[in-house]
Motif scaffolding. Structure first.
Motif, PDB file in Angstrom:
ATOM      1  N   ILE A 194      -1.466  21.826  10.275  1.00 33.48           N
ATOM      2  CA  ILE A 194      -2.411  22.676  10.994  1.00 33.48           C
ATOM      3  C   ILE A 194      -2.790  22.114  12.362  1.00 33.48           C
ATOM      4  CG2 ILE A 194      -3.355  23.648   8.869  1.00 33.48           C
ATOM      5  CD1 ILE A 194      -5.783  21.764   9.232  1.00 33.48           C
ATOM      6  N   ALA A 195      -2.467  20.864  12.627  1.00 36.11           N
ATOM      7  CA  ALA A 195      -2.727  20.266  13.938  1.00 36.11           C
ATOM      8  C   ALA A 195      -1.843  19.042  14.092  1.00 36.11           C
ATOM      9  CB  ALA A 195      -4.196  19.879  14.078  1.00 36.11           C
ATOM     10  N   GLY A 196      -1.389  18.814  15.321  1.00 36.96           N
ATOM     11  CA  GLY A 196      -0.539  17.652  15.530  1.00 36.96           C
ATOM     12  C   GLY A 196       0.227  17.714  16.828  1.00 36.96           C
ATOM     13  N   ALA A 197       1.299  16.930  16.889  1.00 39.05           N
ATOM     14  CA  ALA A 197       2.093  16.827  18.107  1.00 39.05           C
ATOM     15  C   ALA A 197       2.788  18.144  18.420  1.00 39.05           C
ATOM     16  CB  ALA A 197       3.124  15.708  17.958  1.00 39.05           C
ATOM     17  N   ARG A 198       2.817  18.494  19.706  1.00 40.52           N
ATOM     18  CA  ARG A 198       3.479  19.714  20.167  1.00 40.52           C
ATOM     19  C   ARG A 198       4.608  19.345  21.129  1.00 40.52           C
ATOM     20  NH1 ARG A 198      -0.376  22.504  23.394  1.00 40.52           N
ATOM     21  NH2 ARG A 198      -1.501  20.526  23.611  1.00 40.52           N
ATOM     22  N   SER A 208       5.389  14.888  14.781  1.00 47.54           N
ATOM     23  CA  SER A 208       5.182  13.440  14.804  1.00 47.54           C
ATOM     24  C   SER A 208       6.253  12.666  14.046  1.00 47.54           C
ATOM     25  CB  SER A 208       3.797  13.094  14.245  1.00 47.54           C
ATOM     26  OG  SER A 208       2.793  13.537  15.122  1.00 47.54           O
ATOM     27  N   GLU A 209       6.511  13.035  12.795  1.00 50.94           N
ATOM     28  CA  GLU A 209       7.514  12.308  12.025  1.00 50.94           C
ATOM     29  C   GLU A 209       8.899  12.466  12.649  1.00 50.94           C
ATOM     30  OE1 GLU A 209       5.694  11.990   7.557  1.00 50.94           O
ATOM     31  OE2 GLU A 209       6.942  13.731   7.973  1.00 50.94           O
ATOM     32  N   GLU A 210       9.194  13.646  13.142  1.00 53.92           N
ATOM     33  CA  GLU A 210      10.478  13.893  13.799  1.00 53.92           C
ATOM     34  C   GLU A 210      10.644  13.001  15.019  1.00 53.92           C
ATOM     35  OE1 GLU A 210      12.243  17.502  16.520  1.00 53.92           O
ATOM     36  OE2 GLU A 210      11.304  18.053  14.613  1.00 53.92           O
ATOM     37  N   LEU A 211       9.580  12.850  15.817  1.00 53.22           N
ATOM     38  CA  LEU A 211       9.658  12.037  17.025  1.00 53.22           C
ATOM     39  C   LEU A 211       9.765  10.549  16.698  1.00 53.22           C
ATOM     40  CD1 LEU A 211       7.048  13.990  19.151  1.00 53.22           C
ATOM     41  CD2 LEU A 211       9.490  13.779  19.641  1.00 53.22           C
ATOM     42  N   PHE A 212       9.070  10.109  15.656  1.00 50.95           N
ATOM     43  CA  PHE A 212       9.215   8.717  15.231  1.00 50.95           C
ATOM     44  C   PHE A 212      10.666   8.425  14.852  1.00 50.95           C
ATOM     45  CE2 PHE A 212       4.559   8.206  14.562  1.00 50.95           C
ATOM     46  CZ  PHE A 212       4.426   6.946  15.119  1.00 50.95           C
ATOM     47  N   LEU A 213      11.299   9.349  14.155  1.00 49.77           N
ATOM     48  CA  LEU A 213      12.687   9.145  13.743  1.00 49.77           C
ATOM     49  C   LEU A 213      13.631   9.195  14.933  1.00 49.77           C
ATOM     50  CD1 LEU A 213      12.720  11.240  10.443  1.00 49.77           C
ATOM     51  CD2 LEU A 213      12.758   8.746  10.658  1.00 49.77           C
ATOM     52  N   GLU A 214      13.358  10.067  15.891  1.00 49.63           N
ATOM     53  CA  GLU A 214      14.203  10.149  17.085  1.00 49.63           C
ATOM     54  C   GLU A 214      14.193   8.831  17.855  1.00 49.63           C
ATOM     55  OE1 GLU A 214      13.182  13.377  19.629  1.00 49.63           O
ATOM     56  OE2 GLU A 214      13.703  14.926  18.147  1.00 49.63           O
ATOM     57  N   ARG A 259       0.377  12.914   8.431  1.00 46.49           N
ATOM     58  CA  ARG A 259       1.812  12.622   8.380  1.00 46.49           C
ATOM     59  C   ARG A 259       2.318  12.210   9.758  1.00 46.49           C
ATOM     60  NH1 ARG A 259       4.401  17.337   4.458  1.00 46.49           N
ATOM     61  NH2 ARG A 259       3.076  16.903   2.646  1.00 46.49           N
ATOM     62  N   PRO A 260       2.794  10.957   9.934  1.00 44.90           N
ATOM     63  CA  PRO A 260       2.685   9.839   8.992  1.00 44.90           C
ATOM     64  C   PRO A 260       1.298   9.204   9.076  1.00 44.90           C
ATOM     65  CG  PRO A 260       3.773   9.102  10.981  1.00 44.90           C
ATOM     66  CD  PRO A 260       3.523  10.574  11.163  1.00 44.90           C
TER      67      PRO A 260
END
Length: 316
Positions: A194-198, A208-214, A259-260
């Motif tokens: 419902i809220a987070g990195a855009r 967020s998790e996607e960017l950490f993995l990238e 998350r995370p």
């Protein structure tokens, strides 16, 4: 009226111009305390005194503040206020209050040169004793909170402070949580973030998790300066060692909603206070504590208001 009002007073100081503030939880008669620090970048005061093997028996106050390391100065105002009102350990010559605290990083919002200080701590105590009603969102320690900061401030969202009480029979657990995470906020009931990195040009929320993995080969700080901090209160009776274990388990509420969670760049810290009023099983209290923390995070996120580039849940 919330059950916690019988044993605890909550007060908040808010600087809406500088976008920072502090929240205090006061217990005049002293209660059993515990703490658990799981984040990799904490700013705390007097947490060692709460270790099970140490002598500190009771806690009289918890200070949650913005301002990063500078914001810990608010604790001194809380200590002096309590002493002046005869709250603390009676040492014969004076009263010595046991006040613990934690601060979060909010210096990128509003004014970086204004942080909660001695007077802010005193003001929050005055509000607590004046019967101030708790306000969620951009108030107290939640004033300058943000979430999903891994993609930079312009692609983050606004966090806030939230409160939630869980009840079962005569047992209650209340959590007050300031939501300021590098990660995204996930709501189980909706099954989505419902809220987070855009990302610029995308409507989706929560990268967020996607960017950490990238950036898995990047060992530098991707985006430091965050932290989820809070306090869990209950009327249950436990010794100090169990309160510390309860604080540890309460972090599961953060793990379920962020998350995370507990990253290197967060200083996630939870205090637990027990009023020692009723007997209850540790498992029952743990279940309520985890859920209270999770729901307080959702409440703090949903009541936050947009500030500048930091869009709030209600505006997305």
């Amino acid at each position: 009226m919330e059950e916690y009002n019988e044993f605890f007073r909550i007060g908040q100081y808010t600087d809406a111009e500088a976008m920072t503030g502090c929240t205090v939880i006061l217990c005049e008669d002293g209660v059993t305390g515990g703490v658990s620090v799981r984040g990799g970048s904490p700013n705390t005061r007097d947490t060692d005194a709460l270790k099970s093997e140490n002598n500190r028996k009771f806690v009289h106050g918890v200070t949650l503040s913005g301002g990063s390391a500078f914001g810990l100065a608010a604790n001194a105002g809380v200590v002096d206020f309590l002493e002046e009102n005869g709250i603390g350990r009676d040492m014969g010559i004076t009263f010595v209050p046991n006040v613990v605290g934690a601060s979060l990083f909010d210096l990128r919002i509003g004014r970086a040169d204004v942080r909660p200080n001695y007077q802010a701590g005193r003001n929050a105590c005055e509000q607590a004793f004046s019967g101030q009603q708790f306000q969620a969102g951009n108030y107290g320690a939640g004033t300058g909170c943000s979430v999903g900061t891994i993609n930079g401030a312009k692609n983050a969202m606004k966090g806030g402070i939230g409160l939630y009480t869980m009840r079962h029979g005569n047992l209650w657990v209340t959590a007050v949580i300031a939501v300021n995470a590098v990660g995204d906020v996930y709501e189980e009931e909706l099954g989505k973030i419902i809220a987070g990195a855009r990302k610029p040009g995308e409507k989706k929320i929560g990268f967020s998790e996607e960017l950490f993995l990238e950036h898995y080969q990047n060992e530098e700080a991707l985006f430091d300066g965050n932290t989820v901090i809070g306090c869990v209160m209950t009327n249950a009776t436990f010794p100090k060692a169990k309160m510390n274990k309860l604080a540890d388990i309460s972090h599961n509420g953060i793990a379920r909603a962020i998350r995370p969670s507990h990253t290197t760049y967060d200083g996630d810290t939870l205090f637990v206070l027990g009023a020692n009023q009723i007997e209850a099983s540790f498992e029952a209290v743990s279940i309520l504590a985890v859920e209270a923390v999770r729901r307080a995070i959702i409440a703090g996120t949903k009541t936050a208001a947009t500030y500048g580039d930091y869009l709030a849940y209600q505006d997305v």
